[in-house]
Design an enzyme around this catalytic site. Sequence first.
Site, PDB file in Angstrom:
ATOM      1  N   CYS A 646       0.860  -1.124   0.084  1.00 53.68           N
ATOM      2  CA  CYS A 646      -0.039   0.060   0.032  1.00 53.68           C
ATOM      3  C   CYS A 646       0.834   1.248   0.206  1.00 53.68           C
ATOM      4  O   CYS A 646       1.465   1.482  -1.143  1.00 53.68           O
ATOM      5  CB  CYS A 646      -0.973  -0.086   1.116  1.00 53.68           C
ATOM      6  N   HIS A 771      -3.454  -5.957   1.285  1.00 49.57           N
ATOM      7  CA  HIS A 771      -2.747  -6.388   2.600  1.00 49.57           C
ATOM      8  C   HIS A 771      -2.654  -7.630   2.760  1.00 49.57           C
ATOM      9  O   HIS A 771      -3.497  -8.153   3.751  1.00 49.57           O
ATOM     10  CB  HIS A 771      -3.746  -5.355   3.544  1.00 49.57           C
ATOM     11  N   GLU A 773      -0.854  -8.537   5.035  1.00 48.75           N
ATOM     12  CA  GLU A 773      -0.526  -8.885   6.347  1.00 48.75           C
ATOM     13  C   GLU A 773      -1.982  -9.237   7.235  1.00 48.75           C
ATOM     14  O   GLU A 773      -1.935  -9.499   8.352  1.00 48.75           O
ATOM     15  CB  GLU A 773       0.251  -7.731   7.035  1.00 48.75           C
TER      16      GLU A 773
END
Length: 800
Positions: A646, A771, A773
């Site tokens: 990002c 994302h 994660e």
Amino acid sequence: MSSVVYPNDMSGGSDLLLCDVVVLVGGRTGRDGCGGATGSSKGHDSQSLESCGAEVQKGNAPEERKLQRLMRNPEAVGMIKRCNDFGAGGVSVAIGELADGLVIDLDKIPVKYAGLDGTERAISESQERMAMVVEESDAEAFIRLAEEENLEATVVATVTESPHLVMLYQGRKLVDVQRRLLDSNGAAKHTTVSIPLIANKKEAPAPPFDASAFRRLLEDLNVASKQPLAQRFDSTIGSNTMHYPFGGRYQRTPAQCVASTIPLSHGESKTVTLSSWGYDPYVMSDNPYQGAFSSVVHSLAKVVASGGNLDESYLSFQEYFGKVGADPARWGVPLSALLGAYKAQMLFSVAAIGGKDSMSGTFQDLDVPPTLVSFAVAVTDIHRLVSPEFKRIGSTLVLLSCDKEEDLPALFAEVSQAKPLSAYALGYGGIAEAVAKMALGNRIGCELTTKEDLQKKRYGAFLLELDPMSRRIGVPIGHTIEAEKLCFLGFSVDLATVEQWLLSPLSSVYGSINPKRDEQQIPTLEYRERLGSRSRYPKKKPRILLPVFEGTNCEYDVERAWRYCGGEPEMFVINTMSPDRVSSSIRQFTRLLAETQILFLSGGFSASDEPDGSGKLIATFLRNELVEKGIHTLLNERDGLVGGICNGFQALLQVGLLPHGAVTEPQMGDPLLIENIQGHHISSLVHSRVSSVLSPWMGAYQVGDTQLIPISHGEGNFFAPMETLKRLEKNGQIATQYVDERGKPLSPNGSLWAIEGISSQDGKVFGRMAHSERIITQLYTNTPSVPDAGLFWGAVHYFS
């Protein structure tokens, strides 16, 4: 509204010493918010916008994030005896209520600009500040820890034996008030209240329910879909979202509760917090007593329908009424509402632990509707969670309701024990609203066989989807079907039309939830050659350097992902409080980088993304001569990796590490990320398909693998000239593409060729918008999301 916290002594007793001091931490004080508390409670006219603008506090999310980081530091928190955030009343309240005796030096209050007098410093409600009581001997160490988080910290007050609140300004006493006067809450106030007798209305005959009535119901603004608005807010930050706001395979059924796990720095939490709300402006206007009662009931019903424990539920109220003045009848409106809420609390034995109120909701001759919004919070086990989207074809649909209010607790208990496949707490739109929204998530239709009034408001009632073989409870009213339609007595409506009716009322305001399809055919890319699958310098547990910039907000999520996959991450805060601190940060960063195998840039909004777009603060840091040299040494001499997600991806593009693999000056034809085609931030779960396994970051995947993965960005629209796109494709640098449920490329933000992530030509540098994660463990349980830590595992495995 401020609130005192006592970390070391919850009793607020004799923990304070005469050698204690108050440290002001965070943002500086300005004129914004002067008079805010009183301004929200006074009458306004058409000139208020011009004269009262300074009363509005100005938020600062990056500063707030730094405060959050400080409060996660055990060493810092261990020094704090009491702390208070800043709200109404500013310094006067936030510091003034921390101890019985205080001397506040207003000259020491850090200010945004010159010219603030003592009164302004004392009452300003400027945000993102906290007051911490620490021992004088700890003050220096505490300030140092705050500065390590890029936070300004200043000793501004001392605790005294004399029970007086004293404020000093320019060498003189500005305030000297006895504590007993403050503790008295001022002079006693009395008023006369008249509560009107509201006769119970006879229920009107149910209106005919046909396709036109159904459409009117779904287009009612209290029922219509707010999904395009909801997608402007990040719902997956923190990696603890258990119920995505819109569930099902197609992400269309709105969740009735926010469901999140307890965030832990290590390990996995199995405890889930639930929060919901209840309020009907029409019922409140007709009968404030009944309206407030229904608000509480509905908020608790949503918690129970989601699997929450009623015995561990609590409430908070938001109250807003017209200006009451001295009119007994107008005073009767808020009192009626409070009595109704109290009745519900006593019925369910649930306490209200806080709230916020205002009785200034009058503008000239206009009053706000009587408002008591009930917020319910609860906890449950992760395995007890229930979501509202239909799960199976052939399920039984049952209605659970009761005629007497005193029977509601028993009804709620029955729902808690039912173990339904899905559940919906009925409310404003009754059964008709419920089945419309429950059906859309997985596009499972239903057939209703009941003659019940489908449009009737039913606060405190439930619609459950049950396995046909399960224990019989409630009243059967229908069943789920394979056909994508809702079948009622006398007519049916297909689900595509239902969705259109729900979305149409607000589409001109918030836009569409469906990404626009490119008129040209987007190629489905495939590149199967792998390069450099192993580093020349293996390491069992590679070290990962995670720089934290002003506005970074994904660092804890990323740190958790690396630890989960066997790496050794280390955060490093880039300090920008002064030129000397910036220089010091650069030197420390390059020393850490020399001992690192992976440099990873987390997501966020560095420098708030303004001006000139996202990632420029990170890019400026990376272009420093020492930092640039360290990155090139990492990549070329130590065979290391660089990655970014990002905001980190945006920075890698700005400095040329993507797509060139080195820090370069901007070149004609370089790709960049521009504003989403929607013109605003979007947060959603999207499908991302692996299109190239060239990079070692893709070592855990095969071409064609697809993930359901969160995105949350305002500038994720990948743009490049056609010749650049073709070159990236030829080199295998287009790592991932956005696709739809069937695997066909489809961009949610306007990205050319639906590009979601790319790598350098040698694969060592990788960046993406999605994302990764936030999906390493099981989250978003009301969607088909599957845990996937492949991106981080691939990078760790590269060094094994």
